[in-house]
Design a protein around this motif. Structure first.
Motif, short mmCIF file in Angstrom:
data_model
loop_
_atom_site.label_atom_id
_atom_site.label_comp_id
_atom_site.label_asym_id
_atom_site.label_seq_id
_atom_site.Cartn_x
_atom_site.Cartn_y
_atom_site.Cartn_z
N ASN A 115 0.75 -1.01 0.03
CA ASN A 115 -0.14 0.07 0.08
C ASN A 115 0.66 1.38 -0.05
O ASN A 115 0.49 2.09 -0.70
CB ASN A 115 -1.00 0.09 1.15
CG ASN A 115 -1.75 -1.36 1.73
OD1 ASN A 115 -2.14 -1.73 2.54
ND2 ASN A 115 -2.13 -2.01 0.30
N THR A 118 2.69 1.54 -3.14
CA THR A 118 1.75 1.90 -4.31
C THR A 118 1.64 3.61 -4.26
O THR A 118 1.43 4.01 -5.32
CB THR A 118 0.32 1.15 -4.38
OG1 THR A 118 0.61 -0.24 -4.36
CG2 THR A 118 -0.69 1.86 -5.42
N TYR A 119 1.22 4.18 -3.12
CA TYR A 119 1.24 5.48 -2.83
C TYR A 119 2.48 5.98 -3.41
O TYR A 119 2.27 7.20 -4.14
CB TYR A 119 0.86 5.63 -1.31
CG TYR A 119 0.89 7.21 -1.01
CD1 TYR A 119 -0.07 8.11 -1.24
CD2 TYR A 119 2.24 7.67 -0.41
CE1 TYR A 119 -0.05 9.34 -0.81
CE2 TYR A 119 2.36 9.11 -0.15
CZ TYR A 119 1.22 9.95 -0.43
OH TYR A 119 1.14 11.10 -0.10
N ARG A 122 2.62 6.51 -7.32
CA ARG A 122 1.46 7.46 -7.79
C ARG A 122 0.78 6.36 -8.34
O ARG A 122 -0.21 6.71 -9.62
CB ARG A 122 2.09 8.38 -8.58
CG ARG A 122 3.27 9.34 -8.10
CD ARG A 122 2.63 10.36 -7.23
NE ARG A 122 3.73 11.12 -6.83
CZ ARG A 122 3.96 12.29 -7.30
NH1 ARG A 122 3.30 12.76 -8.20
NH2 ARG A 122 4.99 13.05 -6.90
N ASN A 124 -2.78 3.55 -7.76
CA ASN A 124 -4.13 3.67 -7.36
C ASN A 124 -4.46 2.91 -5.85
O ASN A 124 -4.26 1.83 -5.53
CB ASN A 124 -5.30 2.97 -7.95
CG ASN A 124 -6.70 3.06 -7.45
OD1 ASN A 124 -6.89 3.37 -6.52
ND2 ASN A 124 -7.60 2.97 -8.54
N THR A 125 -3.92 3.93 -4.79
CA THR A 125 -3.91 3.50 -3.56
C THR A 125 -4.97 2.83 -2.78
O THR A 125 -4.88 1.68 -2.29
CB THR A 125 -3.25 4.47 -2.64
OG1 THR A 125 -2.14 5.23 -3.34
CG2 THR A 125 -2.94 4.02 -1.17
N GLU A 252 -2.56 3.71 -13.60
CA GLU A 252 -2.63 3.70 -12.02
C GLU A 252 -2.94 2.37 -11.50
O GLU A 252 -2.06 1.91 -10.55
CB GLU A 252 -3.32 4.57 -11.61
CG GLU A 252 -2.86 6.33 -11.65
CD GLU A 252 -3.12 6.60 -13.31
OE1 GLU A 252 -3.90 5.97 -13.98
OE2 GLU A 252 -2.22 7.42 -13.66
#
Length: 329
Positions: A115, A118-119, A122, A124-125, A252
């Motif tokens: 998580n 992914t953040y 950039r 899709n968190t 994303e």
């Protein structure tokens, strides 16, 4: 409280370095870490309890609002990584204990580190969090079943006992975390920033315990295990990305699925291996914990910088178009 928050943020941002540092210390000074081994399951339970306190109803809304995206990621997680693990174990002729350890890593759900990565990438968190939550809740059924299907070729597998272990150290702590959050929401919200620090301590301790208990075997076959772990992890990123691209998910979402598939809850794999197989079977999980945080950081950094450059170019184009419009008028 602010000091603790800063320490927690620092620990989370430098997670990979701490894992590497204490893995090295455990290798050279094993006597300082072997005492942790009996508490591996407890440590993982605490991490999962913390995960439960960070989850909310909004994390599951994605499952109902965009179920296709979530289920593509979850199915990819439980198909690609176990398949890769089996192919690597069989194709490279790995010793039974190491083969089972690699398959256990593949059969585990996504890790919470995905998580964060992914953040930073950039991606899709929200999708990443939903995939982690769903794959973790399915773990009591799918992890033992997949391990039984693929690993029994090498060692006897008790899916029933493994089911009990996953329920005890994963599902129950998460449910308790959700209950505590529901009952004491304001208190939990105030203390939630400390959870990354607790997670870092827990994973670092698990890795150190496994490494310290297998010093000789790691020195003997550590390079082989590291090579398998790197292949497993990197191919997971690649195939996860390609699967999402073939299924026409947006960019994303592709990044989120790639990272979710490649990054496993390797702490769970190490805990299950230590409890149900041999100490050596826990080594792939421990090494995966070290490596995937390094590779995940590198991949997230690459995608993050790429997204930043793309945004800068778009801003320049918008400014140029705005200037042209004014000149023409």
């Amino acid at each position: 409280m602010r000091v603790i928050e800063k320490v927690s943020a620092f620990a989370g941002n430098t997670f990979a370095y701490w894992v590497i540092l204490f893995a090295a210390l455990a290798l050279f000074f094993p006597e300082g870490f072997t005492w942790i081994a009996p508490y591996i399951s407890w440590l993982l339970g605490i991490i999962m309890f913390g995960m439960g306190m960070t989850l909310s109803s909004s994390d599951f809304k994605k499952v109902f609002s965009h179920p296709k995206s979530v289920w593509i990621g979850v199915v990819a997680q439980y198909v690609i990584m176990p398949f890769l693990a089996f192919v690597l174990a069989y194709g490279l002729g790995l010793p039974p204990e190491i083969a089972v350890g690699v398959i256990l890593v593949g059969a585990c759900p996504g890790g919470t580190s995905s998580n964060v990565m992914t953040y930073l990438a950039r991606g899709n968190t929200a999708l990443s969090v939903s995939m982690t939550a769903v794959s973790t809740l399915l773990a009591p059924i799918l992890t033992p079943a997949i391990t039984l299907l693929l690993a029994s070729k090498w060692l006897p597998v008790s899916a029933g006992d493994m089911f009990k272990s996953v329920v005890t150290i994963v599902l129950l702590p998460i449910v308790l975390g959700l209950i505590v959050k529901a009952l004491f929401q304001k208190l939990v919200e105030k203390s939630i920033s400390v959870l990354p620090f607790i997670s870092v301590i827990g994973i670092v301790a698990i890795v150190a315990a496994v490494v310290s208990g297998n010093k000789e075997k790691i020195l003997e076959s550590g390079l082989l295990i590291l090579a398998v772990v790197i292949l497993h992890n990197c191919l997971g990123y690649l195939l996860g990305f390609l699967a999402a691209k073939i299924l026409k998910m947006n960019y994303e979402d592709q990044k989120a699925v790639s990272i979710e598939v490649g990054m496993q809850n390797s702490g769970l794999a190490a805990a299950l291996a230590a409890a149900h197989f041999t100490p050596l079977a826990a080594v792939p999980g421990a090494i995966f914990s070290v490596w995937h945080n390094v590779s995940g950081s590198l991949l997230a950094n690459y995608w993050g910088k790429k997204a930043e450059k793309h945004n800068i170019l778009e801003d320049h184009q918008d400014n140029d178009n705005s200037t042209d419009f004014k000149m023409n008028n």
